[in-house]
Design a protein around this motif. Structure first.
Motif, PDB file in Angstrom:
ATOM      1  N   TYR A 149      33.970  26.206  39.038  1.00  0.00           N
ATOM      2  CA  TYR A 149      34.108  25.599  39.304  1.00  0.00           C
ATOM      3  C   TYR A 149      34.872  23.882  40.021  1.00  0.00           C
ATOM      4  O   TYR A 149      34.224  22.749  40.141  1.00  0.00           O
ATOM      5  N   LEU A 150      36.184  24.485  39.091  1.00  0.00           N
ATOM      6  CA  LEU A 150      37.502  23.418  40.188  1.00  0.00           C
ATOM      7  C   LEU A 150      36.828  22.962  41.297  1.00  0.00           C
ATOM      8  O   LEU A 150      36.907  21.736  41.817  1.00  0.00           O
ATOM      9  N   PRO A 151      36.750  23.495  42.234  1.00  0.00           N
ATOM     10  CA  PRO A 151      36.684  23.180  43.472  1.00  0.00           C
ATOM     11  C   PRO A 151      35.161  22.405  44.139  1.00  0.00           C
ATOM     12  O   PRO A 151      34.967  21.800  45.008  1.00  0.00           O
ATOM     13  N   LEU A 152      34.231  22.330  42.838  1.00  0.00           N
ATOM     14  CA  LEU A 152      33.375  22.527  43.370  1.00  0.00           C
ATOM     15  C   LEU A 152      32.979  21.017  43.162  1.00  0.00           C
ATOM     16  O   LEU A 152      32.082  19.793  42.856  1.00  0.00           O
ATOM     17  N   SER A 153      33.914  20.719  42.113  1.00  0.00           N
ATOM     18  CA  SER A 153      34.208  19.134  41.336  1.00  0.00           C
ATOM     19  C   SER A 153      35.113  17.956  42.013  1.00  0.00           C
ATOM     20  O   SER A 153      35.362  17.264  41.829  1.00  0.00           O
ATOM     21  N   GLY A 154      35.614  18.635  43.067  1.00  0.00           N
ATOM     22  CA  GLY A 154      36.881  18.183  44.477  1.00  0.00           C
ATOM     23  C   GLY A 154      37.925  18.144  43.950  1.00  0.00           C
ATOM     24  O   GLY A 154      39.267  17.737  44.481  1.00  0.00           O
ATOM     25  N   LEU A 155      38.326  19.373  43.029  1.00  0.00           N
ATOM     26  CA  LEU A 155      39.847  19.421  42.655  1.00  0.00           C
ATOM     27  C   LEU A 155      40.334  20.289  43.300  1.00  0.00           C
ATOM     28  O   LEU A 155      39.730  21.977  42.685  1.00  0.00           O
ATOM     29  N   LYS A 156      41.551  20.492  43.973  1.00  0.00           N
ATOM     30  CA  LYS A 156      41.459  20.622  44.837  1.00  0.00           C
ATOM     31  C   LYS A 156      43.131  22.351  44.482  1.00  0.00           C
ATOM     32  O   LYS A 156      43.828  21.566  42.958  1.00  0.00           O
ATOM     33  N   GLN A 157      43.149  23.446  44.823  1.00  0.00           N
ATOM     34  CA  GLN A 157      44.131  24.314  43.817  1.00  0.00           C
ATOM     35  C   GLN A 157      45.180  23.659  43.832  1.00  0.00           C
ATOM     36  O   GLN A 157      45.713  24.280  42.257  1.00  0.00           O
ATOM     37  N   PRO A 158      46.211  22.905  44.340  1.00  0.00           N
ATOM     38  CA  PRO A 158      47.893  22.572  43.901  1.00  0.00           C
ATOM     39  C   PRO A 158      47.411  21.646  42.614  1.00  0.00           C
ATOM     40  O   PRO A 158      48.703  21.916  41.940  1.00  0.00           O
ATOM     41  N   GLN A 159      46.229  21.606  42.362  1.00  0.00           N
ATOM     42  CA  GLN A 159      46.271  19.824  41.571  1.00  0.00           C
ATOM     43  C   GLN A 159      45.273  20.978  40.087  1.00  0.00           C
ATOM     44  O   GLN A 159      45.750  20.832  39.201  1.00  0.00           O
ATOM     45  N   TRP A 160      45.141  22.018  39.789  1.00  0.00           N
ATOM     46  CA  TRP A 160      45.243  22.597  38.779  1.00  0.00           C
ATOM     47  C   TRP A 160      45.828  23.308  37.761  1.00  0.00           C
ATOM     48  O   TRP A 160      45.533  23.034  36.665  1.00  0.00           O
ATOM     49  N   HIS A 161      46.814  23.014  38.239  1.00  0.00           N
ATOM     50  CA  HIS A 161      48.059  22.962  36.638  1.00  0.00           C
ATOM     51  C   HIS A 161      47.532  22.162  35.202  1.00  0.00           C
ATOM     52  O   HIS A 161      48.035  21.652  34.951  1.00  0.00           O
ATOM     53  N   HIS A 162      47.127  20.951  36.026  1.00  0.00           N
ATOM     54  CA  HIS A 162      46.946  20.450  35.054  1.00  0.00           C
ATOM     55  C   HIS A 162      45.551  20.745  34.339  1.00  0.00           C
ATOM     56  O   HIS A 162      45.252  19.773  33.286  1.00  0.00           O
ATOM     57  N   ILE A 163      45.242  21.755  34.299  1.00  0.00           N
ATOM     58  CA  ILE A 163      44.171  22.156  33.059  1.00  0.00           C
ATOM     59  C   ILE A 163      44.957  23.065  32.476  1.00  0.00           C
ATOM     60  O   ILE A 163      44.025  23.777  31.970  1.00  0.00           O
ATOM     61  N   GLY A 164      46.501  22.995  32.696  1.00  0.00           N
ATOM     62  CA  GLY A 164      47.390  23.736  31.798  1.00  0.00           C
ATOM     63  C   GLY A 164      47.112  24.370  30.321  1.00  0.00           C
ATOM     64  O   GLY A 164      46.841  25.236  29.111  1.00  0.00           O
ATOM     65  N   ILE A 165      47.105  22.423  29.909  1.00  0.00           N
ATOM     66  CA  ILE A 165      46.226  23.104  28.402  1.00  0.00           C
ATOM     67  C   ILE A 165      45.071  22.810  28.259  1.00  0.00           C
ATOM     68  O   ILE A 165      45.341  23.615  26.509  1.00  0.00           O
ATOM     69  N   LEU A 166      44.199  23.013  28.740  1.00  0.00           N
ATOM     70  CA  LEU A 166      43.383  23.518  27.858  1.00  0.00           C
ATOM     71  C   LEU A 166      42.802  25.154  28.199  1.00  0.00           C
ATOM     72  O   LEU A 166      42.380  25.585  26.922  1.00  0.00           O
ATOM     73  N   LEU A 167      43.899  25.395  29.134  1.00  0.00           N
ATOM     74  CA  LEU A 167      43.973  26.940  29.154  1.00  0.00           C
ATOM     75  C   LEU A 167      44.807  27.439  27.579  1.00  0.00           C
ATOM     76  O   LEU A 167      44.037  28.603  27.545  1.00  0.00           O
ATOM     77  N   SER A 168      45.867  27.142  27.669  1.00  0.00           N
ATOM     78  CA  SER A 168      46.488  27.774  26.673  1.00  0.00           C
ATOM     79  C   SER A 168      45.954  27.036  25.266  1.00  0.00           C
ATOM     80  O   SER A 168      46.243  28.836  24.761  1.00  0.00           O
TER      81      SER A 168
END
Length: 190
Positions: A149-168
């Motif tokens: 989903y994330l690349p299709l949404s436009g979120l670049k890979q280096p910014q993925w740390h922003h989903i850390g709270i959701l993952l944990s």
């Protein structure tokens, strides 16, 4: 031309397992603020993020094709464009108004925005139920769903740390650093 895969409003199941999961998950500490940050800062659709996590925790692996189809579904997109986003903009504008009327109207608008979100989730739920997902480990499914989903949404890979709270929050038995490493590894493999 975009495909319209939406279901008739008469057959939508508003109170469904996805909605119930979302209410409980969104109520976890820091999840709401993280979702709102991702929505406001990066334009992510919180309902699609929640879908990634819900299906992942169930061990259901979605695909790139699934996300390409759901993101191009004209019914879901129109609901978002015609109802959710204008209501959100109106509510945020009203919140800036310090009058009692502005506050009351902002609260009423929030109720409508949540109702529109519930309809979007019902559309997403109906869409997801027509898809046969591969069953895999729930950690892998959650991470890969987000990776699709994330690349299709436009979120670049280096910014993925922003989903850390959701993952944990979604996968509390896995160490946060390990989750981020799994996310990076899976993203690199795509």
């Amino acid at each position: 031309m975009k495909a319209n895969i939406s279901t008739s409003a008469y057959s939508l199941q508003l109170d469904n397992a996805f909605w119930q999961f979302s209410l409980g998950f969104y109520d976890q500490p820091n999840v709401a603020s993280q979702c709102l940050d991702l929505q406001n800062e990066f334009g992510l659709d919180v309902n699609i993020l929640l879908l990634c996590i819900w299906q992942g925790r169930e061990g259901k692996l979605l695909t790139r094709e699934f996300f390409a189809q759901i993101l191009s579904d004209t019914g879901i997109e129109q609901l978002r464009k015609d109802a959710i986003l204008p209501l959100r903009k109106t509510r945020l504008g009203l919140k800036k108004n310090d009058s009692i009327g502005g506050n009351v109207l902002a609260k009423k608008t929030l109720a409508l925005e949540i109702l529109a979100e519930k309809y979007e989730q019902a559309e997403i739920y109906a869409f997801a139920n027509r898809f046969v997902a591969k069953s895999v480990d729930n950690v892998l499914a959650t991470v890969k769903n987000l990776c699709f989903y994330l690349p299709l949404s436009g979120l670049k890979q280096p910014q993925w740390h922003h989903i850390g709270i959701l993952l944990s929050t979604a996968l509390p038995l896995i160490d946060d650093a390990e989750l981020i490493e799994i996310l990076r590894r899976e993203a690199d493999d795509l």
